[in-house]
Motif scaffolding. Structure first.
Motif, mmCIF file in Angstrom:
data_model
loop_
_atom_site.group_PDB
_atom_site.id
_atom_site.type_symbol
_atom_site.label_atom_id
_atom_site.label_comp_id
_atom_site.label_asym_id
_atom_site.label_seq_id
_atom_site.Cartn_x
_atom_site.Cartn_y
_atom_site.Cartn_z
ATOM 1 N N SER A 10 23.647 53.049 8.446
ATOM 2 C CA SER A 10 23.124 54.331 7.344
ATOM 3 C C SER A 10 21.641 53.527 6.675
ATOM 4 O O SER A 10 21.153 54.523 6.031
ATOM 5 N N TYR A 11 21.373 52.418 6.594
ATOM 6 C CA TYR A 11 20.295 51.766 6.020
ATOM 7 C C TYR A 11 19.140 52.285 6.913
ATOM 8 O O TYR A 11 18.167 52.688 6.101
ATOM 9 N N LEU A 12 18.931 52.227 8.060
ATOM 10 C CA LEU A 12 17.778 52.421 8.730
ATOM 11 C C LEU A 12 17.869 53.965 8.689
ATOM 12 O O LEU A 12 16.840 54.375 9.006
ATOM 13 N N GLU A 38 18.502 47.789 0.991
ATOM 14 C CA GLU A 38 17.399 49.054 1.075
ATOM 15 C C GLU A 38 16.005 48.723 1.473
ATOM 16 O O GLU A 38 15.599 49.249 2.476
ATOM 17 N N ASP A 39 15.578 47.627 0.888
ATOM 18 C CA ASP A 39 14.069 47.194 1.064
ATOM 19 C C ASP A 39 14.074 46.360 2.311
ATOM 20 O O ASP A 39 13.020 46.780 3.214
ATOM 21 N N ALA A 40 15.288 45.763 2.911
ATOM 22 C CA ALA A 40 14.978 45.187 4.181
ATOM 23 C C ALA A 40 15.102 46.221 5.337
ATOM 24 O O ALA A 40 14.252 46.209 6.501
ATOM 25 N N ALA A 41 15.809 47.260 5.283
ATOM 26 C CA ALA A 41 15.815 48.474 6.046
ATOM 27 C C ALA A 41 14.305 49.166 6.158
ATOM 28 O O ALA A 41 13.994 49.536 7.196
ATOM 29 N N ALA A 42 13.767 49.409 4.810
ATOM 30 C CA ALA A 42 12.469 49.863 4.781
ATOM 31 C C ALA A 42 11.359 49.214 5.463
ATOM 32 O O ALA A 42 10.587 49.498 6.140
ATOM 33 N N ALA A 43 11.402 47.816 5.357
ATOM 34 C CA ALA A 43 10.402 46.951 6.188
ATOM 35 C C ALA A 43 10.710 47.004 7.806
ATOM 36 O O ALA A 43 9.714 46.980 8.376
ATOM 37 N N VAL A 44 11.987 46.913 8.071
ATOM 38 C CA VAL A 44 12.289 47.024 9.396
ATOM 39 C C VAL A 44 11.567 48.268 10.094
ATOM 40 O O VAL A 44 11.183 48.441 11.096
ATOM 41 N N ALA A 45 11.904 49.254 9.545
ATOM 42 C CA ALA A 45 11.479 50.662 9.804
ATOM 43 C C ALA A 45 10.065 50.669 9.807
ATOM 44 O O ALA A 45 9.531 51.160 10.738
ATOM 45 N N TRP A 46 9.331 50.186 8.852
ATOM 46 C CA TRP A 46 7.974 50.121 8.884
ATOM 47 C C TRP A 46 7.321 49.279 10.098
ATOM 48 O O TRP A 46 6.483 49.981 10.732
ATOM 49 N N ALA A 47 8.122 48.051 10.394
ATOM 50 C CA ALA A 47 7.780 47.344 11.469
ATOM 51 C C ALA A 47 7.809 48.316 12.666
ATOM 52 O O ALA A 47 6.857 48.338 13.958
ATOM 53 N N TYR A 48 8.811 48.864 12.915
ATOM 54 C CA TYR A 48 9.199 49.662 14.300
ATOM 55 C C TYR A 48 8.074 50.999 14.281
ATOM 56 O O TYR A 48 7.806 51.160 15.450
ATOM 57 N N LYS A 49 7.779 51.355 13.048
ATOM 58 C CA LYS A 49 6.837 52.634 13.133
ATOM 59 C C LYS A 49 5.330 52.221 13.395
ATOM 60 O O LYS A 49 4.571 53.075 13.907
ATOM 61 N N SER A 61 19.669 32.466 5.840
ATOM 62 C CA SER A 61 20.696 32.434 4.936
ATOM 63 C C SER A 61 20.592 33.803 4.109
ATOM 64 O O SER A 61 21.188 34.751 4.768
ATOM 65 N N ALA A 62 20.172 34.062 2.786
ATOM 66 C CA ALA A 62 20.160 35.546 2.435
ATOM 67 C C ALA A 62 19.357 36.480 3.391
ATOM 68 O O ALA A 62 19.891 37.662 3.511
ATOM 69 N N GLY A 63 18.480 35.975 3.986
ATOM 70 C CA GLY A 63 17.659 36.820 5.184
ATOM 71 C C GLY A 63 18.541 37.191 6.139
ATOM 72 O O GLY A 63 18.509 37.933 6.865
ATOM 73 N N GLY A 64 19.618 36.075 6.711
ATOM 74 C CA GLY A 64 20.621 36.248 7.684
ATOM 75 C C GLY A 64 21.488 37.331 7.359
ATOM 76 O O GLY A 64 21.652 38.221 8.040
ATOM 77 N N TYR A 65 22.044 37.507 5.909
ATOM 78 C CA TYR A 65 22.823 38.311 5.638
ATOM 79 C C TYR A 65 21.872 39.882 5.656
ATOM 80 O O TYR A 65 22.749 40.759 5.991
ATOM 81 N N LEU A 66 20.834 39.853 5.193
ATOM 82 C CA LEU A 66 20.291 41.192 5.409
ATOM 83 C C LEU A 66 20.048 41.577 6.857
ATOM 84 O O LEU A 66 20.137 42.963 7.079
ATOM 85 N N THR A 67 19.702 40.612 7.655
ATOM 86 C CA THR A 67 19.759 40.971 9.126
ATOM 87 C C THR A 67 21.086 41.646 9.452
ATOM 88 O O THR A 67 21.037 42.579 10.021
ATOM 89 N N LEU A 68 22.016 40.922 9.177
ATOM 90 C CA LEU A 68 23.353 41.524 9.661
ATOM 91 C C LEU A 68 23.741 43.063 9.005
ATOM 92 O O LEU A 68 24.129 43.822 9.785
ATOM 93 N N MET A 69 23.224 43.199 7.665
ATOM 94 C CA MET A 69 23.618 44.314 7.088
ATOM 95 C C MET A 69 22.913 45.648 7.655
ATOM 96 O O MET A 69 23.291 46.537 7.939
ATOM 97 N N VAL A 70 21.461 45.251 7.735
ATOM 98 C CA VAL A 70 20.698 46.431 8.465
ATOM 99 C C VAL A 70 21.135 46.665 9.945
ATOM 100 O O VAL A 70 21.045 47.768 10.319
ATOM 101 N N GLY A 71 21.423 45.775 10.897
ATOM 102 C CA GLY A 71 21.910 46.047 12.097
ATOM 103 C C GLY A 71 23.015 46.557 12.167
ATOM 104 O O GLY A 71 23.326 47.416 13.318
ATOM 105 N N LEU A 72 24.190 46.080 11.510
ATOM 106 C CA LEU A 72 25.450 46.845 11.555
ATOM 107 C C LEU A 72 25.961 48.076 10.883
ATOM 108 O O LEU A 72 26.559 48.967 11.296
ATOM 109 N N ASP A 73 25.198 48.211 9.626
ATOM 110 C CA ASP A 73 25.579 49.286 8.858
ATOM 111 C C ASP A 73 24.230 50.308 9.187
ATOM 112 O O ASP A 73 23.372 50.219 8.606
#
Length: 301
Positions: A178-180, A135-146, A164-176
């Motif tokens: 609902s987070y963004l 959820e935090d990763a999605a919030a950060a991507v949304a902040w950057a986009y906006k 690593s863990a950052g790669g996992y977060l990248t994948l989840m934010v991009g594929l699911d």
């Protein structure tokens, strides 16, 4: 003044070693030495004349009314960007650490490249539990986009990556998606996702939080493989050598690539960087990301 090693490390090492092995009795090779020395000097002078960069630190990317003390502490980011430049690409960077450690930083391979870098901190286990960090990763991507336009960047050129863990977060934010969507951003509006050695099954720390057996994979709603979609932006999957990586890390990414292709996704690619283990792949992985973005922009996208 910065040394050439700092400015252009790969060229410096190559040139230094080349100069040392050149026989002193060869007129041709002596001329080559002088030529390479001159090129190094030109590079140094040119890079000194390039853009200046500024870093704005510890920007909160969550709503001002947040009351959770730990989230307020961790949910901050740094913006590193070229001053006076417009429509530059932006990399959102998630650090590694198994979702249990690590901190925001700007990888050296992304510096002085004409990019902005948004380096993100997010909540960590066990103090926070799944899916807080996603959820935090999605919030950060949304902040950057906006907000990246406020610094001169283009929201059409936002790239998400992490190791690593950052790669996992990248994948989840991009594929699911609902987070963004929770933050009013379409995951498909991001230019490219480029995870480096991320897990594509449910992350081992999530399994640990559930007291599940170590090493036994789980694929549920928190597994990127389970969220594979046909129509996505490009996904560039990067891993180390399958014989040196963490257990099954290459194979997991190969599985995701296969699943995406089998459902008709034509925008996935997989790179295995041979000779590098899980930690070592960080540097060449970042170099691959930077090169991919340069080519992406050069193609007019």
């Amino acid at each position: 003044d910065r040394h050439y090693e700092d400015i252009c490390p790969f060229l410096f090492v190559f040139s230094r070693d080349f100069l040392h092995i050149c026989p002193s009795n060869s007129q041709t090779l002596n001329s080559m030495r002088k030529y390479l020395s001159f090129i190094l000097l030109l590079i140094g002078l040119t890079l000194q004349a390039q853009e200046t960069y500024k870093t704005v630190k510890d920007i909160s990317y969550i709503p001002a009314g947040e009351t959770d003390g730990y989230r307020k502490e961790r949910c901050k980011l740094d913006v590193y960007y070229p001053v006076g430049k417009k429509d530059f690409p932006t990399i959102v960077w998630f650090h590694g650490g198994g979702l249990e450690g690590g901190g925001k930083h700007v990888p050296e391979m992304f510096m002085n490249q004409g990019f902005a870098v948004v380096a993100v901190n997010y909540r960590l286990s066990p103090k926070a539990q799944n899916p807080a960090y996603t959820e935090d990763a999605a919030a950060a991507v949304a902040w950057a986009y906006k907000h990246i336009e406020e610094y001169g960047g283009s929201p059409r050129r936002v790239f998400v990556t992490g190791h690593s863990a950052g790669g996992y977060l990248t994948l989840m934010v991009g594929l699911d998606k609902s987070y963004l969507q929770e933050y009013g951003v379409d995951a498909d509006s991001i230019a490219v996702y480029l995870p480096i050695s991320g897990q594509t099954v449910t992350h081992f720390t999530i399994r640990k939080e559930r007291s599940l057996p170590e090493g036994i994979p789980v694929i549920d709603q928190y597994a990127p493989c389970n969220k594979a979609r046909k129509d996505t932006p490009p996904f560039v999957l990067i891993t180390g050598d399958r014989n040196l990586e963490m257990a099954d890390r290459y194979e997991e990414n190969a599985l995701l690539a296969s699943v995406l292709k089998n459902i008709g996704n034509k925008k996935v690619s997989l790179y295995e960087l041979q000779g590098f283990d899980h930690g070592q792949v960080y540097v060449p992985g970042c170099c691959l990301v930077a090169n991919y973005i340069r080519n992406f922009i050069a193609d007019g996208r």
